[in-house]
Enzyme design. Structure first.
Site, PDB file in Angstrom:
ATOM      1  N   GLY A   1       0.813  -1.212   0.000  1.00 52.58           N
ATOM      2  CA  GLY A   1       0.000   0.000   0.000  1.00 52.58           C
ATOM      3  C   GLY A   1       0.846   1.262   0.000  1.00 52.58           C
ATOM      4  O   GLY A   1       1.926   1.318  -0.605  1.00 52.58           O
ATOM      5  N   SER A   2       0.385   2.250   0.713  1.00 51.69           N
ATOM      6  CA  SER A   2       1.001   3.574   0.649  1.00 51.69           C
ATOM      7  C   SER A   2       2.371   3.657   1.300  1.00 51.69           C
ATOM      8  O   SER A   2       3.071   4.655   1.117  1.00 51.69           O
ATOM      9  CB  SER A   2       0.072   4.610   1.286  1.00 51.69           C
ATOM     10  OG  SER A   2      -1.087   4.771   0.501  1.00 51.69           O
TER      11      SER A   2
END
Length: 483
Positions: free
Chosen positions: A214-215
């Protein structure tokens, strides 16, 4: 001698020669392989015929040996706080072999290693006293991570950025290796129960469960952009529309918060608000090759990441179109990472751009305490400039002080981090993974780098976030490491 007798004699002689040849072949050529075969009962009798050496954590053994009352296997392995340290030790079973440190250092721990032998052992044939394996694990950090993860499915890794020592390696749910170390019915029943458990408690999620980061992967893209010169600093405004249509497709990418100031945001602001549009566009502009080059400097695509237990490969794909490259910039598409890998990203940022090989064994010693093998500070490799690392530390500090990672704040310490919420499953149907990777530094200059992933918890889907679930766990590990 008549013809019949002569023929019979020749046949018998040929059979004798064939038998002698086969015996010689087995003894000379196949003898070593047969001696080392896992199904050779004599090996197990020898291995479990004497007390073992120990795996040491914080100066104290977390393993032991217990004498068995019946059978030809005289001793079995025991574990202190087995569930707490199973991700570190692995198991040693009379029936099912050994894993992780127990498996890698079997010959040291059962006394077969040639380095343990002395001339008297060779003359008398007396069993050699086993050696010990000294780990880098800090029991305070290990306990903090295990307690903080609790009933959640996930993992945590803590590393000293300056020397690569792994201070904590936690995987939950866990298991007690003591319950499968023997050969009786209860051990078999417990093994069958663990093997059938859908939660996979024997899986080392810290090292061997790569999932979408993810981020948290945006740190890698930011490093690539700064190193490439695409942007001169984390405070330079980017050319980033909001929303952003992935290049070569009709897919419109939006940000988690419609009110976040993501349009043309700087890297600092984009990390603070975790702007998907900024980093998808940035990855597309850089191109997959440049992002992959930076990712591989951090350790992605390394198929031989040994700590010394081999970690599964964290993957940055090699064939992507522009739209897929954009998705890779936010840690999606086919990008995967282990918690070890994301801790290594923060480790290099904290250590002025130099990545030190992570390791969780410091020494191997004989029974008298003499060092047989030493693993001092790992080899250091520059993965980014000091300036890039300094700027990323500053931006990560903004994330914790003012952005999406406020739950990781620690009074009196400098803390920087990056949150991540990674989608997965068919049409993103799975419960999102909550990530947090970070570094912390105390007033005395001591540092730690941490990564935490929560794969599943009792939180509602809408409440899953890196700040809500993973950052508080990282905070506890960092606090334990730095005091």
């Amino acid at each position: 001698m008549n013809r019949t007798v002569r023929r019979a004699s020749v046949v018998i002689l040929a059979l004798v020669l064939a038998l002698l040849g086969r015996v010689t072949w087995v003894q000379v050529v196949e003898g070593q392989a047969l001696a080392e075969d896992d199904k050779n009962r004599r090996n197990a009798i020898e291995q479990y015929g004497h007390p073992f050496g120990d795996i040491i954590v914080g100066g104290k053994p977390v393993t032991g040996s217990s004498e068995v009352n019946s059978g030809d296997l005289k001793y079995k392995r025991t574990y202190t706080d087995g569930s707490l340290y199973s991700a570190v030790t692995g198991y040693s079973s009379q029936v099912r072999g050994s894993t992780q440190l127990e498996g890698i250092y079997t010959d040291v721990l059962d006394g077969k290693d040639d380095r343990l032998k002395n001339p008297l052992n060779l003359v008398t044939g007396e069993h050699t006293k086993p050696g010990n394996v000294i780990t880098t694990i800090d029991p305070k950090v290990q306990k903090a991570g295990y307690s903080a993860l609790g009933d959640k499915k996930g993992a945590a890794v803590a590393i000293d950025p300056d020397n690569g020592e792994i201070l904590g390696l936690v995987s939950t749910p866990s298991y007690d290796p003591s319950k499968i170390s023997g050969s009786d019915e209860s051990d078999t029943a417990h093994w069958n129960k663990l093997s059938a458990d859908e939660e996979k408690p024997m899986l080392n999620r810290a090292l061997r469960q790569p999932v979408p980061p993810g981020s948290t992967f945006k740190l890698v893209v930011a490093a690539a952009a700064l190193e490439d010169g695409l942007y001169s600093s984390v405070d330079e405004r980017t050319d980033s529309p909001d929303p952003y249509t992935l290049k070569g497709s009709s897919t419109v990418l939006k940000n988690e918060s419609a009110s976040a100031p993501c349009e043309n945001a700087s890297i600092r602001t984009a990390l603070r608000y975790s702007c998907n549009t900024v980093f998808a566009k940035m990855a597309t502009e850089l191109g997959a090759d440049k992002v992959r080059e930076q990712a591989e400097k951090f350790g992605f695509n390394n198929e031989k990441q040994d700590v010394p237990v081999r970690a599964y490969t964290s993957l940055y794909p090699k064939k992507m179109d522009s739209a897929q490259t954009g998705l890779s910039g936010i840690g999606q598409y086919e990008v995967t990472a282990t918690p070890l890998q994301m801790a290594m990203v923060s480790q290099a940022i904290a250590h002025n751009g130099k990545l030190v090989d992570p390791h969780m064994v410091s020494k191997v010693q004989d029974s008298g305490g003499s060092t047989l093998q030493s693993y001092e500070d790992g080899d250091a490799e520059e993965v980014m400039s000091e300036d890039t690392a300094s700027q990323l530390r500053s931006a990560m500090g903004t994330v914790v002080n003012e952005g999406t990672g406020t739950n990781a704040k620690i009074p009196g310490m400098t803390v920087g981090g990056k949150t991540g919420t990674a989608q997965h499953g068919v049409d993103n149907s799975g419960t999102p993974y909550a990530w947090f990777t970070s570094y912390a530094k105390n007033s005395e200059g001591k540092q730690v780098a941490v990564a935490v992933v929560v794969e599943d918890s009792d939180a509602a889907r809408a409440e899953v976030s890196g700040n809500g679930l993973a950052a508080p766990i990282a905070k506890k590990l960092m606090s334990a490491a730095l005091g």
